[in-house]
Design a protein around this motif. Structure first.
Motif, PDB file in Angstrom:
ATOM      1  N   MET A   1      28.192  26.040  37.496  1.00 22.70           N
ATOM      2  CA  MET A   1      28.013  27.319  36.798  1.00 22.70           C
ATOM      3  C   MET A   1      28.994  28.334  37.368  1.00 22.70           C
ATOM      4  SD  MET A   1      23.996  27.783  35.875  1.00 22.70           S
ATOM      5  CE  MET A   1      23.240  27.601  37.472  1.00 22.70           C
ATOM      6  N   ASN A   2      30.232  28.294  36.850  1.00 25.89           N
ATOM      7  CA  ASN A   2      31.258  29.213  37.338  1.00 25.89           C
ATOM      8  C   ASN A   2      30.977  30.630  36.838  1.00 25.89           C
ATOM      9  OD1 ASN A   2      32.529  27.166  38.609  1.00 25.89           O
ATOM     10  ND2 ASN A   2      34.286  27.039  37.238  1.00 25.89           N
ATOM     11  N   THR A   3      30.954  31.569  37.775  1.00 26.08           N
ATOM     12  CA  THR A   3      30.745  32.972  37.407  1.00 26.08           C
ATOM     13  C   THR A   3      31.731  33.830  38.188  1.00 26.08           C
ATOM     14  OG1 THR A   3      29.072  33.231  39.142  1.00 26.08           O
ATOM     15  CG2 THR A   3      28.268  32.692  36.928  1.00 26.08           C
ATOM     16  N   ILE A   4      31.914  35.067  37.706  1.00 21.13           N
ATOM     17  CA  ILE A   4      32.742  36.024  38.448  1.00 21.13           C
ATOM     18  C   ILE A   4      31.825  37.168  38.897  1.00 21.13           C
ATOM     19  CG2 ILE A   4      33.521  37.168  36.293  1.00 21.13           C
ATOM     20  CD1 ILE A   4      36.204  37.626  37.899  1.00 21.13           C
ATOM     21  N   VAL A   5      31.648  37.289  40.207  1.00 17.24           N
ATOM     22  CA  VAL A   5      30.741  38.321  40.727  1.00 17.24           C
ATOM     23  C   VAL A   5      31.477  39.369  41.557  1.00 17.24           C
ATOM     24  CG1 VAL A   5      28.654  36.891  40.673  1.00 17.24           C
ATOM     25  CG2 VAL A   5      30.127  36.847  42.693  1.00 17.24           C
ATOM     26  N   ASP A   6      32.757  39.131  41.822  1.00 19.83           N
ATOM     27  CA  ASP A   6      33.521  40.106  42.600  1.00 19.83           C
ATOM     28  C   ASP A   6      34.995  39.914  42.285  1.00 19.83           C
ATOM     29  OD1 ASP A   6      33.876  42.157  44.444  1.00 19.83           O
ATOM     30  OD2 ASP A   6      34.257  40.756  46.092  1.00 19.83           O
ATOM     31  N   THR A   7      35.768  41.001  42.277  1.00 15.60           N
ATOM     32  CA  THR A   7      37.207  40.869  42.051  1.00 15.60           C
ATOM     33  C   THR A   7      37.948  41.651  43.130  1.00 15.60           C
ATOM     34  OG1 THR A   7      37.476  42.851  40.653  1.00 15.60           O
ATOM     35  CG2 THR A   7      36.788  40.819  39.549  1.00 15.60           C
ATOM     36  N   ASN A   8      39.182  41.244  43.350  1.00 15.83           N
ATOM     37  CA  ASN A   8      39.994  41.916  44.363  1.00 15.83           C
ATOM     38  C   ASN A   8      41.462  41.850  43.948  1.00 15.83           C
ATOM     39  OD1 ASN A   8      40.579  43.232  46.747  1.00 15.83           O
ATOM     40  ND2 ASN A   8      40.774  41.347  47.925  1.00 15.83           N
ATOM     41  N   TYR A   9      41.769  42.514  42.827  1.00 15.22           N
ATOM     42  CA  TYR A   9      43.119  42.457  42.283  1.00 15.22           C
ATOM     43  C   TYR A   9      43.995  43.576  42.842  1.00 15.22           C
ATOM     44  CZ  TYR A   9      41.056  39.312  38.818  1.00 15.22           C
ATOM     45  OH  TYR A   9      40.407  38.264  38.206  1.00 15.22           O
ATOM     46  N   ASN A  10      45.299  43.369  42.700  1.00 12.33           N
ATOM     47  CA  ASN A  10      46.258  44.402  43.049  1.00 12.33           C
ATOM     48  C   ASN A  10      47.292  44.457  41.927  1.00 12.33           C
ATOM     49  OD1 ASN A  10      47.662  46.359  44.322  1.00 12.33           O
ATOM     50  ND2 ASN A  10      48.248  45.155  46.112  1.00 12.33           N
ATOM     51  N   PHE A  11      46.950  45.195  40.873  1.00 15.40           N
ATOM     52  CA  PHE A  11      47.812  45.264  39.696  1.00 15.40           C
ATOM     53  C   PHE A  11      48.973  46.234  39.933  1.00 15.40           C
ATOM     54  CE2 PHE A  11      43.539  44.363  37.663  1.00 15.40           C
ATOM     55  CZ  PHE A  11      43.828  43.043  37.337  1.00 15.40           C
ATOM     56  N   PRO A  12      50.078  46.091  39.183  1.00 12.60           N
ATOM     57  CA  PRO A  12      51.202  47.032  39.310  1.00 12.60           C
ATOM     58  C   PRO A  12      50.744  48.474  39.043  1.00 12.60           C
ATOM     59  CG  PRO A  12      51.817  45.157  37.925  1.00 12.60           C
ATOM     60  CD  PRO A  12      50.357  45.027  38.191  1.00 12.60           C
ATOM     61  N   ASN A  13      51.217  49.401  39.875  1.00 13.73           N
ATOM     62  CA  ASN A  13      50.884  50.833  39.742  1.00 13.73           C
ATOM     63  C   ASN A  13      49.388  51.135  39.882  1.00 13.73           C
ATOM     64  OD1 ASN A  13      53.636  51.630  39.199  1.00 13.73           O
ATOM     65  ND2 ASN A  13      53.365  50.754  37.152  1.00 13.73           N
ATOM     66  N   GLN A  14      48.688  50.236  40.554  1.00 16.53           N
ATOM     67  CA  GLN A  14      47.250  50.444  40.763  1.00 16.53           C
ATOM     68  C   GLN A  14      47.025  51.582  41.752  1.00 16.53           C
ATOM     69  OE1 GLN A  14      44.891  46.823  41.305  1.00 16.53           O
ATOM     70  NE2 GLN A  14      43.879  47.769  43.060  1.00 16.53           N
ATOM     71  N   LYS A  15      46.147  52.511  41.394  1.00 21.78           N
ATOM     72  CA  LYS A  15      45.889  53.678  42.239  1.00 21.78           C
ATOM     73  C   LYS A  15      44.566  53.577  42.989  1.00 21.78           C
ATOM     74  CE  LYS A  15      49.587  55.976  40.980  1.00 21.78           C
ATOM     75  NZ  LYS A  15      50.676  56.241  41.904  1.00 21.78           N
ATOM     76  N   ARG A  50      22.656  36.367  42.441  1.00 28.33           N
ATOM     77  CA  ARG A  50      23.462  35.368  41.719  1.00 28.33           C
ATOM     78  C   ARG A  50      23.943  35.915  40.381  1.00 28.33           C
ATOM     79  NH1 ARG A  50      20.704  29.574  41.449  1.00 28.33           N
ATOM     80  NH2 ARG A  50      22.814  29.103  40.758  1.00 28.33           N
ATOM     81  N   GLY A  51      25.131  35.472  39.994  1.00 29.84           N
ATOM     82  CA  GLY A  51      25.688  35.873  38.712  1.00 29.84           C
ATOM     83  C   GLY A  51      25.133  35.042  37.571  1.00 29.84           C
ATOM     84  N   ILE A  52      25.274  35.554  36.348  1.00 25.78           N
ATOM     85  CA  ILE A  52      24.788  34.879  35.142  1.00 25.78           C
ATOM     86  C   ILE A  52      25.997  34.401  34.333  1.00 25.78           C
ATOM     87  CG2 ILE A  52      23.428  35.130  33.024  1.00 25.78           C
ATOM     88  CD1 ILE A  52      21.803  35.491  35.652  1.00 25.78           C
ATOM     89  N   PRO A  53      26.125  33.083  34.119  1.00 26.25           N
ATOM     90  CA  PRO A  53      27.286  32.574  33.380  1.00 26.25           C
ATOM     91  C   PRO A  53      27.484  33.282  32.039  1.00 26.25           C
ATOM     92  CG  PRO A  53      26.021  30.753  34.301  1.00 26.25           C
ATOM     93  CD  PRO A  53      25.218  31.992  34.548  1.00 26.25           C
ATOM     94  N   PHE A  54      28.721  33.704  31.786  1.00 23.39           N
ATOM     95  CA  PHE A  54      29.184  34.311  30.529  1.00 23.39           C
ATOM     96  C   PHE A  54      28.638  35.724  30.267  1.00 23.39           C
ATOM     97  CE2 PHE A  54      29.172  29.688  29.857  1.00 23.39           C
ATOM     98  CZ  PHE A  54      30.543  29.494  29.752  1.00 23.39           C
ATOM     99  N   LYS A  55      27.849  36.250  31.189  1.00 27.27           N
ATOM    100  CA  LYS A  55      27.253  37.570  30.960  1.00 27.27           C
ATOM    101  C   LYS A  55      28.326  38.656  30.815  1.00 27.27           C
ATOM    102  CE  LYS A  55      24.175  41.001  33.050  1.00 27.27           C
ATOM    103  NZ  LYS A  55      25.140  41.967  33.549  1.00 27.27           N
ATOM    104  N   GLY A  56      29.329  38.646  31.701  1.00 30.86           N
ATOM    105  CA  GLY A  56      30.381  39.654  31.625  1.00 30.86           C
ATOM    106  C   GLY A  56      31.133  39.598  30.314  1.00 30.86           C
ATOM    107  N   GLN A  57      31.462  38.388  29.879  1.00 29.91           N
ATOM    108  CA  GLN A  57      32.157  38.216  28.601  1.00 29.91           C
ATOM    109  C   GLN A  57      31.305  38.757  27.457  1.00 29.91           C
ATOM    110  OE1 GLN A  57      33.250  34.155  27.549  1.00 29.91           O
ATOM    111  NE2 GLN A  57      33.557  34.729  25.411  1.00 29.91           N
ATOM    112  N   ILE A  58      30.023  38.432  27.478  1.00 28.50           N
ATOM    113  CA  ILE A  58      29.112  38.878  26.417  1.00 28.50           C
ATOM    114  C   ILE A  58      29.033  40.402  26.373  1.00 28.50           C
ATOM    115  CG2 ILE A  58      26.647  38.976  25.784  1.00 28.50           C
ATOM    116  CD1 ILE A  58      26.581  35.963  26.798  1.00 28.50           C
TER     117      ILE A  58
END
Length: 313
Positions: A1-15, A50-58
């Motif tokens: 059950m792959n889920t995304i519960v945290d992100t840590n991106y560094n996008f261009p021009n991120q403030k 715990r995260g819920i599969p597909f919840k963020g997409q929904i």
């Protein structure tokens, strides 16, 4: 059950990055916001373990569809949706209140009513109502926008104005927009055999000073839906309403001794329970949009999101 519960991106021009209960918002060049809907589940202002599969997409896809379905009534922050979990929009200064509107005596309002209260956020509630009865007219019951980890608090229109949280000129617009959106949301729900019971809207101001709808709209996290079929019969018999919202999670937590109060333990969320919650979210998506849910590729969600956002930026 792959889920995304945290992100840590560094996008261009991120403030900067803001992490809410469910969404993570990246500010780009102080102009754009990249809002990522994670699979985190929050109830009673507590994020579940715990995260819920597909919840963020929904959540993201319902919210963006609903923004497009209401943009003729109320301007909104949305520019693009480069990924199933991502919305990109204008940077706005958010108002520090959530505009909650209720068409029925349900959830928090019903719990308050049962204690004997007949006023909520400075608004009178009629005597002699049963839980889930329809109000004569929808009522607006605002709440303060809590910082992470704190509880949202009920607040009246009078308190909002007297404390200077929102100017009267702006608040009149927030109320007008709230009623218009709820009316449209109710019409859309009716077409799908649902009742939009209550919901909340958040607003912000663009750099140009325009008030726009932000965040999410008419999702199962921000709204409560009943099935229209059988509603009257269930009310007459004093039965629970068949509903599509996050309330089923709250009820499960309450029945397991958790309401977000100090010292209470979050009950164990088994794989079976997590799967059932995911299925309920998919059910709502399909009911409210009228189209089958197409699951995004979850092989590596973090990588997929990064690739799509970078391609857009």
């Amino acid at each position: 059950m792959n889920t995304i519960v945290d992100t840590n991106y560094n996008f261009p021009n991120q403030k900067s990055v803001y992490k809410g209960k469910v969404r993570e918002v990246y500010s780009i060049n102080d102009e754009l916001l990249v809002m990522i809907a994670t699979d985190r589940l929050s109830a009673f202002d507590v994020v579940m373990p715990r995260g819920i599969p597909f919840k963020g997409q929904i959540l993201n896809q319902i919210a963006t569809k609903m923004m497009k379905a209401t943009e003729d009534l109320v301007p909104n922050w949305l520019i693009a949706t480069p990924d199933p979990n991502v919305a990109v929009g204008h940077l706005c200064s958010p108002f520090k209140v959530e505009m909650v509107i209720r068409g029925y005596l349900s959830g928090h309002a019903a719990r308050e009513y049962k204690t004997g209260k007949r006023m909520l956020c400075g608004v009178d509630m009629p005597e002699g109502m049963k839980e889930n009865d329809k109000f004569p007219e929808p009522i607006i019951t605002p709440s303060t926008k809590a910082d992470n980890g704190e509880h949202d608090e009920d607040i009246s229109r009078e308190e909002i104005l007297s404390k200077g949280i929102v100017s009267e000129e702006d608040y009149v617009i927030l109320e007008e927009y709230t009623r218009k959106l709820f009316q449209r949301g109710s019409e859309i729900a009716t077409e799908r055999g649902l009742i939009l019971v209550d919901t909340k809207y958040e607003f912000g101001k663009t750099k140009e000073g325009e008030i726009v709808l932000i965040d999410e709209i008419h999702t199962p996290d921000s709204s409560r839906y009943f099935y229209a079929e059988g509603y009257e019969e269930r009310q007459q018999k004093g039965e629970s309403q068949k509903q599509l919202s996050k309330e089923f999670v709250r009820q499960w937590l309450i029945s397991n001794g958790f309401q977000g109060k100090e010292g209470q333990q979050i009950p164990e969320m088994t794989d079976e329970y997590i799967h059932s919650v995911s299925e309920r979210y998919i059910e709502l998506y399909e009911n409210i949009t009228g189209i089958p849910f197409e699951k995004g590729d979850v092989t590596n969600i973090e990588q997929r999101i990064e690739k799509n956002v970078l391609a857009y930026l």
